[in-house]
Design an enzyme around this catalytic site. Sequence first.
Site, PDB file in Angstrom:
ATOM      1  N   ALA A  66     -39.801  43.675  53.868  1.00 41.82           N
ATOM      2  CA  ALA A  66     -39.585  44.870  54.680  1.00 41.82           C
ATOM      3  C   ALA A  66     -39.949  46.078  53.826  1.00 41.82           C
ATOM      4  CB  ALA A  66     -38.117  44.933  55.102  1.00 41.82           C
ATOM      5  N   GLU A 108     -40.124  35.604  55.554  1.00 38.77           N
ATOM      6  CA  GLU A 108     -39.482  35.396  56.867  1.00 38.77           C
ATOM      7  C   GLU A 108     -40.533  35.421  57.981  1.00 38.77           C
ATOM      8  OE1 GLU A 108     -36.564  38.565  55.959  1.00 38.77           O
ATOM      9  OE2 GLU A 108     -35.065  37.127  56.658  1.00 38.77           O
TER      10      GLU A 108
HETATM   11  C1  3H9 Z   1     -36.465  42.689  53.051  1.00 37.32           C
HETATM   12  O1  3H9 Z   1     -37.531  42.144  53.171  1.00 37.32           O
HETATM   13  C2  3H9 Z   1     -35.388  42.656  54.119  1.00 37.32           C
HETATM   14  C3  3H9 Z   1     -35.712  41.641  55.160  1.00 37.32           C
HETATM   15  O2  3H9 Z   1     -34.908  40.488  54.957  1.00 37.32           O
HETATM   16  C4  3H9 Z   1     -35.637  42.142  56.554  1.00 37.32           C
HETATM   17  C5  3H9 Z   1     -34.382  42.762  56.996  1.00 37.32           C
HETATM   18  C6  3H9 Z   1     -34.260  43.122  58.441  1.00 37.32           C
HETATM   19  N1  3H9 Z   1     -41.103  48.314  50.273  1.00 37.32           N
HETATM   20  O3  3H9 Z   1     -43.525  46.508  41.983  1.00 37.32           O
HETATM   21  P1  3H9 Z   1     -44.813  47.222  41.951  1.00 37.32           P
HETATM   22  C7  3H9 Z   1     -43.933  49.672  46.206  1.00 37.32           C
HETATM   23  S1  3H9 Z   1     -36.091  43.557  51.674  1.00 37.32           S
HETATM   24  C8  3H9 Z   1     -41.585  49.523  49.928  1.00 37.32           C
HETATM   25  O4  3H9 Z   1     -45.041  48.245  40.919  1.00 37.32           O
HETATM   26  P2  3H9 Z   1     -46.210  44.800  41.281  1.00 37.32           P
HETATM   27  C9  3H9 Z   1     -43.327  50.032  44.870  1.00 37.32           C
HETATM   28  O5  3H9 Z   1     -42.285  50.947  45.005  1.00 37.32           O
HETATM   29  C10 3H9 Z   1     -37.567  43.505  50.711  1.00 37.32           C
HETATM   30  N2  3H9 Z   1     -42.299  49.742  48.805  1.00 37.32           N
HETATM   31  O6  3H9 Z   1     -46.053  46.219  41.977  1.00 37.32           O
HETATM   32  C11 3H9 Z   1     -44.521  50.593  44.142  1.00 37.32           C
HETATM   33  O7  3H9 Z   1     -44.703  51.919  44.585  1.00 37.32           O
HETATM   34  P3  3H9 Z   1     -45.267  53.054  43.592  1.00 37.32           P
HETATM   35  C12 3H9 Z   1     -37.759  42.207  50.021  1.00 37.32           C
HETATM   36  C13 3H9 Z   1     -42.538  48.695  48.015  1.00 37.32           C
HETATM   37  O8  3H9 Z   1     -47.585  44.376  41.545  1.00 37.32           O
HETATM   38  C14 3H9 Z   1     -45.675  49.777  44.670  1.00 37.32           C
HETATM   39  O9  3H9 Z   1     -45.223  49.214  45.904  1.00 37.32           O
HETATM   40  N3  3H9 Z   1     -38.902  42.282  49.171  1.00 37.32           N
HETATM   41  C15 3H9 Z   1     -42.058  47.414  48.327  1.00 37.32           C
HETATM   42  O10 3H9 Z   1     -45.696  44.850  39.890  1.00 37.32           O
HETATM   43  C16 3H9 Z   1     -46.110  48.663  43.744  1.00 37.32           C
HETATM   44  O11 3H9 Z   1     -44.971  47.886  43.402  1.00 37.32           O
HETATM   45  C17 3H9 Z   1     -38.804  42.658  47.884  1.00 37.32           C
HETATM   46  O12 3H9 Z   1     -37.732  42.934  47.401  1.00 37.32           O
HETATM   47  C18 3H9 Z   1     -41.312  47.232  49.522  1.00 37.32           C
HETATM   48  N4  3H9 Z   1     -40.847  46.029  49.896  1.00 37.32           N
HETATM   49  O13 3H9 Z   1     -45.229  43.845  42.087  1.00 37.32           O
HETATM   50  C19 3H9 Z   1     -40.087  42.703  47.107  1.00 37.32           C
HETATM   51  N5  3H9 Z   1     -42.443  46.566  47.348  1.00 37.32           N
HETATM   52  O14 3H9 Z   1     -46.650  52.600  43.245  1.00 37.32           O
HETATM   53  C20 3H9 Z   1     -40.176  43.973  46.330  1.00 37.32           C
HETATM   54  C21 3H9 Z   1     -43.143  47.296  46.462  1.00 37.32           C
HETATM   55  O15 3H9 Z   1     -45.206  54.279  44.430  1.00 37.32           O
HETATM   56  N6  3H9 Z   1     -41.422  44.119  45.636  1.00 37.32           N
HETATM   57  N7  3H9 Z   1     -43.210  48.583  46.862  1.00 37.32           N
HETATM   58  O16 3H9 Z   1     -44.317  53.080  42.428  1.00 37.32           O
HETATM   59  C22 3H9 Z   1     -41.736  43.465  44.498  1.00 37.32           C
HETATM   60  O17 3H9 Z   1     -41.009  42.622  44.039  1.00 37.32           O
HETATM   61  C23 3H9 Z   1     -43.009  43.844  43.817  1.00 37.32           C
HETATM   62  O18 3H9 Z   1     -43.371  45.124  44.272  1.00 37.32           O
HETATM   63  C24 3H9 Z   1     -44.196  42.894  44.023  1.00 37.32           C
HETATM   64  C25 3H9 Z   1     -45.479  43.522  43.407  1.00 37.32           C
HETATM   65  C26 3H9 Z   1     -43.906  41.555  43.348  1.00 37.32           C
HETATM   66  C27 3H9 Z   1     -44.465  42.657  45.482  1.00 37.32           C
END
Ligand code: 3H9
Length: 678
Positions: A66, A108
């Site tokens: 999300a 999901e």
């Molecule tokens: C969820 O899914 C709830 C559900 O169950 C539904 C409920 C109804 N959203 O980490 P990075 C941004 S909860 C918004 O440096 P990497 C991040 O802030 C979600 N923004 O890259 C950054 O911005 P900036 C569950 C996001 O390559 C940029 O993207 N999912 C999100 O080292 C790059 O990120 C997670 O918790 C997001 N979901 O790693 C996954 N994700 O450039 C969270 C990232 O402005 N994400 N951003 O600083 C991660 O773990 C890592 O970002 C990922 C990439 C592994 C994907």
Amino acid sequence: MPAINSVVSLETNEGVAVIRVDSPPVNALGADVRDGLAGAIDAIKADPSVKAAVLVCGGRTFIAGADISEFGKPPRGVPLHDVLDAIESAPVPIVAAIHGTALGGGLETALCCHYRVADAKAKFGLPEVKLGLLPGAGGTQRLPRVIGAEAAVAMVTSGAQMNAKAALAAGLIEDIIEGDLTEGAVAFAKRIAAEGRPLKRVRDDNSKLGGTADSLAPMFAAFRSKNAKAFKGFEAPEANIKCVEAAVALPFDEGMKVERTEFMKLMQGLQATAQRYVFFAERQAAKIEGLDPATQPLPVKSVGIIGAGTMGGGIAMNFLTAGIPVTIVEMKQEALDRGVATIRRNYENSAKKGRFSMDEVEARMARLTPSLSLEDLGQADLIIEAVFENMDIKKDIFGKLDRIAKPGAILASNTSYLDVDAIAASTSRPESVLGMHFFSPANVMRLLEVVRGAKTSPQLLATAMAVGKQIGKVSVVAGVCHGFIGNRMLAARQEQANKLILEGAKPSDVDRVLTDFGFPMGPFQMADLAGLDIGWSAETSKGETVRDRLCEAGLRGQKNGHGFYDYDEARNRTPSPVAEQIILDYAAEKGINRRDIDDQEILERCLYPMVNEGAKILDEGMAQRASDIDIVWINGYGWPVYRGGPMFWAENDAGRATIAEALEKMGHDVSPKLVGGW
Ligand code: 3H9
């Protein structure tokens, strides 16, 4: 490709529709993506020529969840649940084609597709627990129906990722695609359509849950007790477990209701707000304020480390692990051999635990060059000094490095307190000098304070921050001041802890209050662990502190089994009567009137001055932002992540005004930022 909207497109060829999401950076399920997906499914439903569909993403990853930045804001666009229902009830099979990381809402979504294929490097996870949440779009109900309740409960409570091979074995994906993912997925979709394979809906199949509520009750009980310590203080893990239990005990739709209720409870709580804040704070910390956007970090292809002791060796391991060659320098052969042997032993121990192969141990060790001469560091791109905390020694080393190091090399000190500008002044190139303060054990702890000297070049600062990321650290920029961010605030806490035990609190009371708050250990447990005699010597001891007195009495902490606590063979601790008496005698000698001190006072006196010190650090510009301070305390000192760090806690929980008022009464000099806000 024909666009559904700005981030989703749809193209149909020979009966297979390809839905493509392209929403950088991580294809998060923001309103546009949800609207686009809903539109694509509508279009597929309306087109009788479509026999199957593939859902694929552009860029570096499949949907990573999300859109966290939408949380807590008014809803926009098609709700996620409606999009997922539309996918799951589509009239033709939909195949998720996964690359990168299918996380949270991304996984999901894939679980609502009828089939899942992935490339060999893809990873899968439900990391919501790390945001103080649970998978709220059916993940807690569908994942157990695919990989079994036992594996699912472990996955949702840890947020751990599964690789493609394991996912195939667990039945989470049907196939691993070699070569082009979209082409492979389209071929897969054509095949299932041609074979007339059924629309597999995860919700309809209970056969893989692994048992009934009764038969699985002991598994859930054992899981809870095994993880009690790790989950202590956190609300989300228990909510996740309850949902997986519901998946086992209840029909699918009823389980979804439990998931919804538990999700909303977490979402409205302070822990989820704190953990979401930490997620963004961590990424924000990597950014250098005022840096010219054109500044490119320099490549770091080789590293020199001076000192093969505990710190130097630990620091070296970070680089060796990341594939960067290291030359490590010591003064004496024996110390060098000992340092190298320790690095090898640490790696071998990890290999024995199955973390990597013995070949990998050898590959890492092959990148290490031991040396007895600083002259061998002439070609290193980055040199990190990790010797004894003594200014004269450091100045001498940096003077030599100035002569030896190639132009443009970064000269870094791992000092935890000393003046980086004074160290820089011992060279003719202060612009090349900065601090890289690692935390012990340096190969494990995630925090790195990158200390910017008055003359440090922005490009080298950016390089040090980039290197930190490369070796898996969370790096924070700090200014030059005694103890930088972390240790400076720690000193404010320690000062109060030391006073509290003289005024009437027991060391074990102080430790208990702080561990109940969520720290992994209190200040006196920490002192015992580190060794009471660090920086102490019998010759110079003046007996002026409780610590001096304990050391004079032969108490050294865990290393000799006696400190503020006595330790048995298994390191179980009980408060030391000897230490207790030393504290009482010392207090009497100083004429301190002892009194009962309650837990609230202990907490306030330990934490409020820390927050005040954090605010002063901001006043002085020694940290770029309040959230950087929180990142330091969470990653370097065990501040509980669900409380968001000291500055978040002050702002959102304890209250800045309350803290300022209490500090005023205690006679502290209150920071203007604590009163006015940061
Ligand atoms: C969820 O899914 C709830 C559900 O169950 C539904 C409920 C109804 N959203 O980490 P990075 C941004 S909860 C918004 O440096 P990497 C991040 O802030 C979600 N923004 O890259 C950054 O911005 P900036 C569950 C996001 O390559 C940029 O993207 N999912 C999100 O080292 C790059 O990120 C997670 O918790 C997001 N979901 O790693 C996954 N994700 O450039 C969270 C990232 O402005 N994400 N951003 O600083 C991660 O773990 C890592 O970002 C990922 C990439 C592994 C994907």
